[in-house]
Design a protein around this motif. Sequence first.
Motif, PDB file in Angstrom:
ATOM      1  N   GLY A 278       0.801  -1.211   0.000  1.00  0.00           N
ATOM      2  CA  GLY A 278       0.000   0.000   0.000  1.00  0.00           C
ATOM      3  C   GLY A 278       0.836   1.264   0.000  1.00  0.00           C
ATOM      4  O   GLY A 278       2.071   1.238  -0.021  1.00  0.00           O
ATOM      5  N   ALA A 279       0.133   2.409   0.057  1.00  0.00           N
ATOM      6  CA  ALA A 279       0.812   3.708   0.035  1.00  0.00           C
ATOM      7  C   ALA A 279       1.678   3.910   1.271  1.00  0.00           C
ATOM      8  O   ALA A 279       2.644   4.684   1.239  1.00  0.00           O
ATOM      9  CB  ALA A 279      -0.235   4.822  -0.075  1.00  0.00           C
ATOM     10  N   ASP A 280       1.334   3.211   2.356  1.00  0.00           N
ATOM     11  CA  ASP A 280       2.129   3.348   3.582  1.00  0.00           C
ATOM     12  C   ASP A 280       3.360   2.450   3.593  1.00  0.00           C
ATOM     13  O   ASP A 280       4.094   2.397   4.588  1.00  0.00           O
ATOM     14  CB  ASP A 280       1.260   3.040   4.798  1.00  0.00           C
ATOM     15  N   GLY A 281       3.584   1.729   2.477  1.00  0.00           N
ATOM     16  CA  GLY A 281       4.756   0.883   2.371  1.00  0.00           C
ATOM     17  C   GLY A 281       4.603  -0.491   2.983  1.00  0.00           C
ATOM     18  O   GLY A 281       5.567  -1.265   3.029  1.00  0.00           O
ATOM     19  N   ARG A 282       3.407  -0.833   3.451  1.00  0.00           N
ATOM     20  CA  ARG A 282       3.187  -2.132   4.072  1.00  0.00           C
ATOM     21  C   ARG A 282       2.426  -3.055   3.121  1.00  0.00           C
ATOM     22  O   ARG A 282       1.553  -2.615   2.366  1.00  0.00           O
ATOM     23  CB  ARG A 282       2.400  -1.977   5.372  1.00  0.00           C
ATOM     24  N   ALA A 535      17.923  -6.507  -1.820  1.00  0.00           N
ATOM     25  CA  ALA A 535      17.937  -5.081  -1.472  1.00  0.00           C
ATOM     26  C   ALA A 535      18.258  -4.224  -2.691  1.00  0.00           C
ATOM     27  O   ALA A 535      17.894  -3.039  -2.742  1.00  0.00           O
ATOM     28  CB  ALA A 535      18.951  -4.833  -0.360  1.00  0.00           C
ATOM     29  N   ARG A 536      18.911  -4.813  -3.680  1.00  0.00           N
ATOM     30  CA  ARG A 536      19.259  -4.062  -4.889  1.00  0.00           C
ATOM     31  C   ARG A 536      18.047  -3.785  -5.769  1.00  0.00           C
ATOM     32  O   ARG A 536      18.141  -3.066  -6.752  1.00  0.00           O
ATOM     33  CB  ARG A 536      20.315  -4.830  -5.682  1.00  0.00           C
ATOM     34  N   LEU A 537      16.899  -4.343  -5.404  1.00  0.00           N
ATOM     35  CA  LEU A 537      15.684  -4.129  -6.195  1.00  0.00           C
ATOM     36  C   LEU A 537      14.822  -3.005  -5.639  1.00  0.00           C
ATOM     37  O   LEU A 537      13.679  -2.828  -6.069  1.00  0.00           O
ATOM     38  CB  LEU A 537      14.855  -5.420  -6.231  1.00  0.00           C
ATOM     39  N   SER A 538      15.334  -2.231  -4.699  1.00  0.00           N
ATOM     40  CA  SER A 538      14.511  -1.248  -3.988  1.00  0.00           C
ATOM     41  C   SER A 538      13.915  -0.181  -4.905  1.00  0.00           C
ATOM     42  O   SER A 538      12.861   0.383  -4.601  1.00  0.00           O
ATOM     43  CB  SER A 538      15.340  -0.578  -2.884  1.00  0.00           C
ATOM     44  N   LYS A 539      14.540   0.101  -6.039  1.00  0.00           N
ATOM     45  CA  LYS A 539      14.033   1.148  -6.941  1.00  0.00           C
ATOM     46  C   LYS A 539      13.030   0.610  -7.959  1.00  0.00           C
ATOM     47  O   LYS A 539      12.440   1.386  -8.708  1.00  0.00           O
ATOM     48  CB  LYS A 539      15.202   1.808  -7.676  1.00  0.00           C
ATOM     49  N   GLN A 554       9.878 -10.427   0.658  1.00  0.00           N
ATOM     50  CA  GLN A 554      10.095  -9.241   1.490  1.00  0.00           C
ATOM     51  C   GLN A 554      10.323  -7.995   0.633  1.00  0.00           C
ATOM     52  O   GLN A 554       9.981  -6.878   1.044  1.00  0.00           O
ATOM     53  CB  GLN A 554      11.297  -9.461   2.412  1.00  0.00           C
ATOM     54  N   ALA A 555      10.875  -8.184  -0.548  1.00  0.00           N
ATOM     55  CA  ALA A 555      11.178  -7.046  -1.421  1.00  0.00           C
ATOM     56  C   ALA A 555      10.045  -6.727  -2.389  1.00  0.00           C
ATOM     57  O   ALA A 555      10.142  -5.780  -3.167  1.00  0.00           O
ATOM     58  CB  ALA A 555      12.453  -7.347  -2.215  1.00  0.00           C
ATOM     59  N   ALA A 556       8.959  -7.509  -2.363  1.00  0.00           N
ATOM     60  CA  ALA A 556       7.932  -7.422  -3.397  1.00  0.00           C
ATOM     61  C   ALA A 556       6.946  -6.289  -3.154  1.00  0.00           C
ATOM     62  O   ALA A 556       6.666  -5.907  -2.017  1.00  0.00           O
ATOM     63  CB  ALA A 556       7.189  -8.746  -3.492  1.00  0.00           C
ATOM     64  N   ASP A 557       6.401  -5.782  -4.262  1.00  0.00           N
ATOM     65  CA  ASP A 557       5.277  -4.838  -4.218  1.00  0.00           C
ATOM     66  C   ASP A 557       3.962  -5.570  -4.440  1.00  0.00           C
ATOM     67  O   ASP A 557       2.918  -5.115  -3.979  1.00  0.00           O
ATOM     68  CB  ASP A 557       5.470  -3.757  -5.290  1.00  0.00           C
ATOM     69  N   VAL A 558       4.026  -6.679  -5.159  1.00  0.00           N
ATOM     70  CA  VAL A 558       2.871  -7.547  -5.343  1.00  0.00           C
ATOM     71  C   VAL A 558       3.333  -8.984  -5.138  1.00  0.00           C
ATOM     72  O   VAL A 558       4.347  -9.392  -5.705  1.00  0.00           O
ATOM     73  CB  VAL A 558       2.240  -7.393  -6.745  1.00  0.00           C
TER      74      VAL A 558
END
Length: 693
Positions: A278-282, A535-539, A554-558
């Motif tokens: 979400g928009a809150d990063g969680r 961690a290199r995928l943060s962008k 842990q690094a995923a957005d979906v």
Amino acid sequence: MPKLTIDDKEIEVPAGVTVLQACEMAGAEIPRFCYHERLSVAGNCRMCLVELERAPKPIASCAMPVSEGMVIRTDSEMIKKARNGVMEFLLINHPLDCPICDQGGECDLQDQAMAYGFDHSRFEENKRAVTEKYMGPLIKTIMTRCIHCTRCVRFATEVAGVEDIGLVNRGEHAEITTLERAIDSELSGNLVDVCPVGALTSAPYQFAARPWELRKTLSIDVMDAVGSNIRVDARGRHVMRVLPRLHEGVNEEWIADKTRHACDGLARQRLDRPYVRGADGRLKAASWDEAFSAVASRLKGLEGKKIAAIAGDLCDAESMLALKDLMSDLGSPNLDCRQDGAKVGEGPRASYLFNTSIAGIERADAVLLVGSNPRWEAPMVNARIRKRFLQTGMPVGVIGESVDLTYQTQYLGAGPETLKELAEGRHPFAEVLEKAAHPMLILGSGALARADGPAILALARALAEKTGMIKAATDDEPAWNGFNVLQRVASRVAGLDLGFLPGEGGRATEDILSAVESGEIEVVYLLGADEFDTARLSKAFVIYQGHHGDAGAQAADVILPGAAYTEKNGTYVNTEGRVQLGRLAAFPPGEAREDWTILRALSAVLGKALPYDNLGMLRQSLVERFPVFAAIDQIEPAAWEPFGTEGAVDSAPFALPIANYYMTDPISRSSETMARCTEALGKGAVKATGTDG
């Protein structure tokens, strides 16, 4: 070939076999406890007694070689009485606790007591009791049940190559013990299988289920690249245990401890529903429609070159093909199945296979290991090498870190410079390889993950050609290819066969990560990929499809929840290029689905619907486009063509890629049993020796 008569039936058998083997060839059933086809003969249980004409007393058939003219009876009154007596003696001190024994229902002692024993006992004396012994976190001991067959001692010494188990004392005081030490072997779980009674049972499986409650599914292991044949026993949705099944060409009848005991990780840290950040990063739980919509909105209007995909170590061929087709439809050439960055796959098939085959190791008469620790990377391959070493005493040279491989080795050097000396004929071991009839080289996949990987591959090929490792078939013997790359992850060969590699102008794993950091790649699709620095995928916008909440999740957005290897029908290709089928043994948890179905549904949402609606259509496409997948459980010899890129090599020593044998993937890292093994045995069981042997 000697001829003999067994139960009035004349039979001709090969010279050198035992009377027990001859009786079984004649169709007679011979009971036994101490005898095992793959272990040395002990002859100490006496259950296999048969009557030999003109012999003064019954003979132990397991220890008697056949000879011309023997007349054998397996069912005479003398033999029935002798077997009754043996069984009665075996049960004198046995606790007769079948109702609470984990071996109940699968116990040789139960079966043979029913067939050859009395229904009562004539002994009234107190039974002896034996204290339990500590053998590590995988084996539960109830030594009062032990009948001293010594199968466990012989297996540990002869197959596993560790002398941690022995028999102490004599007579009534004899006991099997490890002197209270954990067994330092990756094959220790097989001790439970060879024990014919309930003295050694599986500690993680203790009191968990009865065999008749379980649904049994024949499948394939994915904990390494060997493709061991296994049986998955499940109750409901839970995998209760994994057992070996016989396959002479791959794992014989053994499996490694991680294969057997990491299955409890299938129930922990599972992804059972989609998540969207979400928009809150969680990360928040979402429906499938919401997850697909989030992916579609991010991909909308994005150029293909800004999208990348990485396949993980446990993927099946069907899911990789579906992802490859989806990336192709999106116009992305950035895809890779080599998380470790190994420089392999662009050349012919022979450049990344174990060409000798696992069973072919038993023809070798000299071996060179380069940058590999097969004891951790492929325990069943290491067991074959040990088996051949015990048969012939063949020389085994090692380049790389010096570790205890359970057989004697010659340490040649630490890095590529030694390999270069061998290829140029300047090292004494080169002469050993040249003189051997069937020399063999095993190149570790970790050695190819270095920056100079292509040059190392070229050096290894040059050495193989110079020392006669590549031989065409003749009238006297079949072809021989002694060049081998030992892959260590289950998905690698299938991914390379499918061409899950960078397309024209595409980027490999390291370049994908660099492009994410520079902003050139904006979306990364991870198909069960966890074995790199996420961690290199943060962008980037990261889509993770997998079955465990590991590093990639842990690094995923979906997050799209997939199925583990026991929860889907999938095709896998082992390190020798053998295509094998894994079977669905239990359904995935919650809303998780089979991987290829997720990709098919997502492709429809993206307006790029893949051209297969069921598994049959997908496999038909797989076989039509990549014919190598048509030959199930067969090895197709790969054509020998030039590969590798000649160039300078780094003098840095080879480093072994596995730091902890018991935790190498999301399933084993989630396993409590593997955590206990790590705690009990440190970072695995193998210690560096620094010396020959």
